[in-house]
Design a protein around this motif. Sequence first.
Motif, PDB file in Angstrom:
ATOM      1  N   VAL A  86      50.946  27.861  23.302  1.00 14.52           N
ATOM      2  CA  VAL A  86      50.875  27.382  24.690  1.00 14.52           C
ATOM      3  C   VAL A  86      49.420  27.247  25.118  1.00 14.52           C
ATOM      4  O   VAL A  86      49.034  26.251  25.742  1.00 14.52           O
ATOM      5  CB  VAL A  86      51.652  28.339  25.633  1.00 14.52           C
ATOM      6  CG1 VAL A  86      51.323  28.064  27.087  1.00 14.52           C
ATOM      7  CG2 VAL A  86      53.146  28.214  25.392  1.00 14.52           C
ATOM      8  N   GLN A  87      48.598  28.231  24.757  1.00 18.06           N
ATOM      9  CA  GLN A  87      47.163  28.164  25.074  1.00 18.06           C
ATOM     10  C   GLN A  87      46.518  26.957  24.394  1.00 18.06           C
ATOM     11  O   GLN A  87      45.732  26.238  25.001  1.00 18.06           O
ATOM     12  CB  GLN A  87      46.464  29.462  24.634  1.00 18.06           C
ATOM     13  CG  GLN A  87      44.983  29.472  24.888  1.00 18.06           C
ATOM     14  CD  GLN A  87      44.646  29.426  26.357  1.00 18.06           C
ATOM     15  OE1 GLN A  87      45.378  29.922  27.188  1.00 18.06           O
ATOM     16  NE2 GLN A  87      43.534  28.789  26.685  1.00 18.06           N
ATOM     17  N   GLN A  88      46.870  26.717  23.132  1.00 16.75           N
ATOM     18  CA  GLN A  88      46.313  25.581  22.398  1.00 16.75           C
ATOM     19  C   GLN A  88      46.758  24.267  23.036  1.00 16.75           C
ATOM     20  O   GLN A  88      45.957  23.329  23.163  1.00 16.75           O
ATOM     21  CB  GLN A  88      46.757  25.644  20.943  1.00 16.75           C
ATOM     22  CG  GLN A  88      46.076  24.643  20.058  1.00 16.75           C
ATOM     23  CD  GLN A  88      46.487  24.801  18.595  1.00 16.75           C
ATOM     24  OE1 GLN A  88      47.372  25.578  18.263  1.00 16.75           O
ATOM     25  NE2 GLN A  88      45.842  24.057  17.731  1.00 16.75           N
ATOM     26  N   ILE A  89      48.003  24.189  23.456  1.00 19.41           N
ATOM     27  CA  ILE A  89      48.509  22.977  24.116  1.00 19.41           C
ATOM     28  C   ILE A  89      47.744  22.729  25.413  1.00 19.41           C
ATOM     29  O   ILE A  89      47.344  21.596  25.704  1.00 19.41           O
ATOM     30  CB  ILE A  89      50.023  23.087  24.375  1.00 19.41           C
ATOM     31  CG1 ILE A  89      50.780  22.968  23.055  1.00 19.41           C
ATOM     32  CG2 ILE A  89      50.502  22.032  25.368  1.00 19.41           C
ATOM     33  CD1 ILE A  89      52.260  23.284  23.158  1.00 19.41           C
ATOM     34  N   THR A  90      47.515  23.792  26.186  1.00 22.03           N
ATOM     35  CA  THR A  90      46.774  23.659  27.440  1.00 22.03           C
ATOM     36  C   THR A  90      45.365  23.138  27.182  1.00 22.03           C
ATOM     37  O   THR A  90      44.882  22.243  27.877  1.00 22.03           O
ATOM     38  CB  THR A  90      46.717  25.023  28.166  1.00 22.03           C
ATOM     39  OG1 THR A  90      48.049  25.499  28.366  1.00 22.03           O
ATOM     40  CG2 THR A  90      46.015  24.907  29.492  1.00 22.03           C
ATOM     41  N   GLU A  91      44.702  23.690  26.170  1.00 23.91           N
ATOM     42  CA  GLU A  91      43.353  23.235  25.831  1.00 23.91           C
ATOM     43  C   GLU A  91      43.364  21.779  25.374  1.00 23.91           C
ATOM     44  O   GLU A  91      42.471  20.998  25.750  1.00 23.91           O
ATOM     45  CB  GLU A  91      42.771  24.119  24.727  1.00 23.91           C
ATOM     46  CG  GLU A  91      42.448  25.532  25.183  1.00 23.91           C
ATOM     47  CD  GLU A  91      42.117  26.474  24.036  1.00 23.91           C
ATOM     48  OE1 GLU A  91      42.130  26.027  22.863  1.00 23.91           O
ATOM     49  OE2 GLU A  91      41.839  27.656  24.304  1.00 23.91           O
ATOM     50  N   MET A  92      44.358  21.395  24.598  1.00 23.34           N
ATOM     51  CA  MET A  92      44.431  20.008  24.118  1.00 23.34           C
ATOM     52  C   MET A  92      44.731  19.047  25.265  1.00 23.34           C
ATOM     53  O   MET A  92      44.198  17.931  25.293  1.00 23.34           O
ATOM     54  CB  MET A  92      45.492  19.892  23.022  1.00 23.34           C
ATOM     55  CG  MET A  92      45.095  20.632  21.748  1.00 23.34           C
ATOM     56  SD  MET A  92      46.396  20.599  20.526  1.00 23.34           S
ATOM     57  CE  MET A  92      45.779  19.267  19.506  1.00 23.34           C
ATOM     58  N   GLU A  93      45.577  19.469  26.202  1.00 22.67           N
ATOM     59  CA  GLU A  93      45.853  18.618  27.363  1.00 22.67           C
ATOM     60  C   GLU A  93      44.585  18.402  28.183  1.00 22.67           C
ATOM     61  O   GLU A  93      44.342  17.296  28.680  1.00 22.67           O
ATOM     62  CB  GLU A  93      46.964  19.234  28.218  1.00 22.67           C
ATOM     63  CG  GLU A  93      48.334  19.094  27.604  1.00 22.67           C
ATOM     64  CD  GLU A  93      49.420  19.810  28.387  1.00 22.67           C
ATOM     65  OE1 GLU A  93      49.106  20.710  29.206  1.00 22.67           O
ATOM     66  OE2 GLU A  93      50.595  19.470  28.169  1.00 22.67           O
ATOM     67  N   GLU A  94      43.770  19.457  28.337  1.00 26.10           N
ATOM     68  CA  GLU A  94      42.504  19.328  29.059  1.00 26.10           C
ATOM     69  C   GLU A  94      41.562  18.375  28.328  1.00 26.10           C
ATOM     70  O   GLU A  94      40.907  17.533  28.937  1.00 26.10           O
ATOM     71  CB  GLU A  94      41.853  20.712  29.225  1.00 26.10           C
ATOM     72  CG  GLU A  94      40.525  20.694  29.919  1.00 26.10           C
ATOM     73  CD  GLU A  94      40.591  20.213  31.356  1.00 26.10           C
ATOM     74  OE1 GLU A  94      39.545  19.751  31.852  1.00 26.10           O
ATOM     75  OE2 GLU A  94      41.673  20.274  31.971  1.00 26.10           O
ATOM     76  N   GLU A  95      41.518  18.488  27.004  1.00 25.91           N
ATOM     77  CA  GLU A  95      40.683  17.593  26.204  1.00 25.91           C
ATOM     78  C   GLU A  95      41.164  16.143  26.335  1.00 25.91           C
ATOM     79  O   GLU A  95      40.353  15.217  26.477  1.00 25.91           O
ATOM     80  CB  GLU A  95      40.702  18.029  24.741  1.00 25.91           C
ATOM     81  CG  GLU A  95      39.770  17.236  23.866  1.00 25.91           C
ATOM     82  CD  GLU A  95      39.766  17.717  22.417  1.00 25.91           C
ATOM     83  OE1 GLU A  95      39.220  16.991  21.578  1.00 25.91           O
ATOM     84  OE2 GLU A  95      40.315  18.799  22.139  1.00 25.91           O
TER      85      GLU A  95
END
Length: 139
Positions: free
Chosen positions: A87-96
């Motif tokens: 979930v943390q990785q998805i959040t970071e990728m969405e921000e990117e």
Amino acid sequence: MRELSVYYCTKCGHYAYFQLPKNAFCHQCEQPMTLLPMNHHDFTSLDHEARDRLISVKMIESSPTLCSRITAPEKLYQQRKLVGALVQQITEMEEEIRKLNETIDWMHTTIWDQLRKKQALKEELHILRESINPSHQEM
């Protein structure tokens, strides 16, 4: 005369000594018992704690479902930990992705502005050439 062998129940852990395998039947669980790969004399020379530990290890080895039930809470924790990390990785990728989309929008706007300016300059150059060289147009 046959030597005594040690048998144990894989379900309840009860152990007993039998000469014949056909007699190795757990009276508590009413199921066949499993031969312990140890002779009677060596087994009886162990203290009760060592016997219990040995039988417990054999029960766990023979029952993958028991092992999976024992380790299920840890696996569940690991799965939750993994889900949290994903979930943390998805959040970071969405921000990117959001930042990249903003960059693309800025580039798109900049390119079209530059193309419009270039087209306006071409038209202005064409008008200037015509005003300087009106005879060139007659030819």
